[in-house]
Design an enzyme around this catalytic site. Structure first.
Site, PDB file in Angstrom:
ATOM      1  N   SER A  62     -11.644 -16.801 -26.855  1.00 43.81           N
ATOM      2  CA  SER A  62     -12.001 -16.882 -25.435  1.00 43.81           C
ATOM      3  C   SER A  62     -11.133 -17.929 -24.755  1.00 43.81           C
ATOM      4  O   SER A  62     -10.723 -18.912 -25.398  1.00 43.81           O
ATOM      5  CB  SER A  62     -13.471 -17.259 -25.276  1.00 43.81           C
ATOM      6  N   TYR A  75     -20.185 -22.932 -27.145  1.00 39.99           N
ATOM      7  CA  TYR A  75     -19.444 -21.668 -27.246  1.00 39.99           C
ATOM      8  C   TYR A  75     -17.947 -21.941 -27.317  1.00 39.99           C
ATOM      9  O   TYR A  75     -17.230 -21.367 -28.147  1.00 39.99           O
ATOM     10  CB  TYR A  75     -19.790 -20.804 -26.041  1.00 39.99           C
TER      11      TYR A  75
END
Length: 249
Positions: free
Chosen positions: A145, A158
């Site tokens: 990501s 995350y």
């Protein structure tokens, strides 16, 4: 979506978290390019629906499993490999995105995010590497990501897990390169999924993206398709950023 190519005819692929969103888009693209696919997911009902949408058994298989722990991850990979008759491609897509302010991240939340986003990727990649080593060929692609590069509020755990995915990608690539196994990752920006729309930030993300829109799952699946396919002959240890211009490295 029509890809107009059968470059993966005769190949087999395992996709984790493959029953919806980006995972299903990746599964569909690989299947349309000729691969027989096995989807590994904890959602048994979702597996049945996804397998049916991909052409049913023979072209797609579903394997239920919680891949956060080594034993079940290796069991699930082994079952998928048995059904497919071998595995040429692994796509580590399974992930969770629970947002929480950094000062409120407790051990339970931390463990959950790291177990799904990083530990599972490690276990599945080890299983795939051991399977691919005697074949001296294979493609492994993991979903990271842009959060690994850019700090966003409520995403610290995350982001840290996805940074770990990028680091592991480099380490696996270095160790497996002599055996013909290419290991890469993709770092997407925001993707148009039901989960993203439920967060209430979809419009803001679209406006702040230089291309003026959030990615469709198929946009990112195309990048995965290249990395997993025969046209990628020399890239390994790389993380391709596909963010619509949010992050330019």
């Amino acid at each position: 979506m029509t890809t107009g190519t059968t470059e993966l005819e005769g190949k087999t692929a395992v996709i984790t978290g493959g029953v919806k969103g980006l995972g299903l888009a990746i599964s569909r693209l690989l299947a349309e390019r000729g691969a027989t696919v096995a989807l590994i997911d904890i959602d048994e009902a979702g597996l049945e629906t996804a397998v049916s949408s991909l052409g049913g058994r023979g072209r797609a298989h579903g394997v239920a499993g919680d891949i956060r722990r080594r034993a079940d991850a290796h069991r699930a990979f082994g079952e998928a490999a048995e059904r497919l008759g071998g595995v040429d491609i692994l796509v580590n897509n399974a992930g969770v995105y629970p947002r929480k302010p950094i000062l409120e991240i407790d051990d339970e939340t931390w463990d959950y995010v790291f177990d799904v986003n990083l530990r599972a990727m490690f276990h599945m990649t080890v299983a795939a590497a051991r399977h691919m080593q005697p074949r001296r060929a294979g493609r492994i692609v993991s979903i990271a990501s842009i959060d690994a590069y850019i700090p966003y509020a409520k995403n610290a755990h995350y982001a840290a897990a996805k940074a770990g995915v990028i680091s592991f990608t480099k380490s696996f690539a270095q160790e497996l390169a002599p055996e013909g196994i290419l290991v890469n990752a993709v770092s997407p920006g925001p993707i148009d999924t039901p989960n993203l729309r439920q967060l209430g930030i979809y419009e803001d993300l679209a406006r702040s993206t230089p291309l003026g829109r959030v990615a469709a799952p198929e946009d990112i699946a195309e990048v995965v398709g290249f990395l997993a396919g025969p046209r990628n002959r020399y890239m390994t240890g790389e993380t391709v950023i596909a963010s619509g211009g949010i992050l330019m490295a």
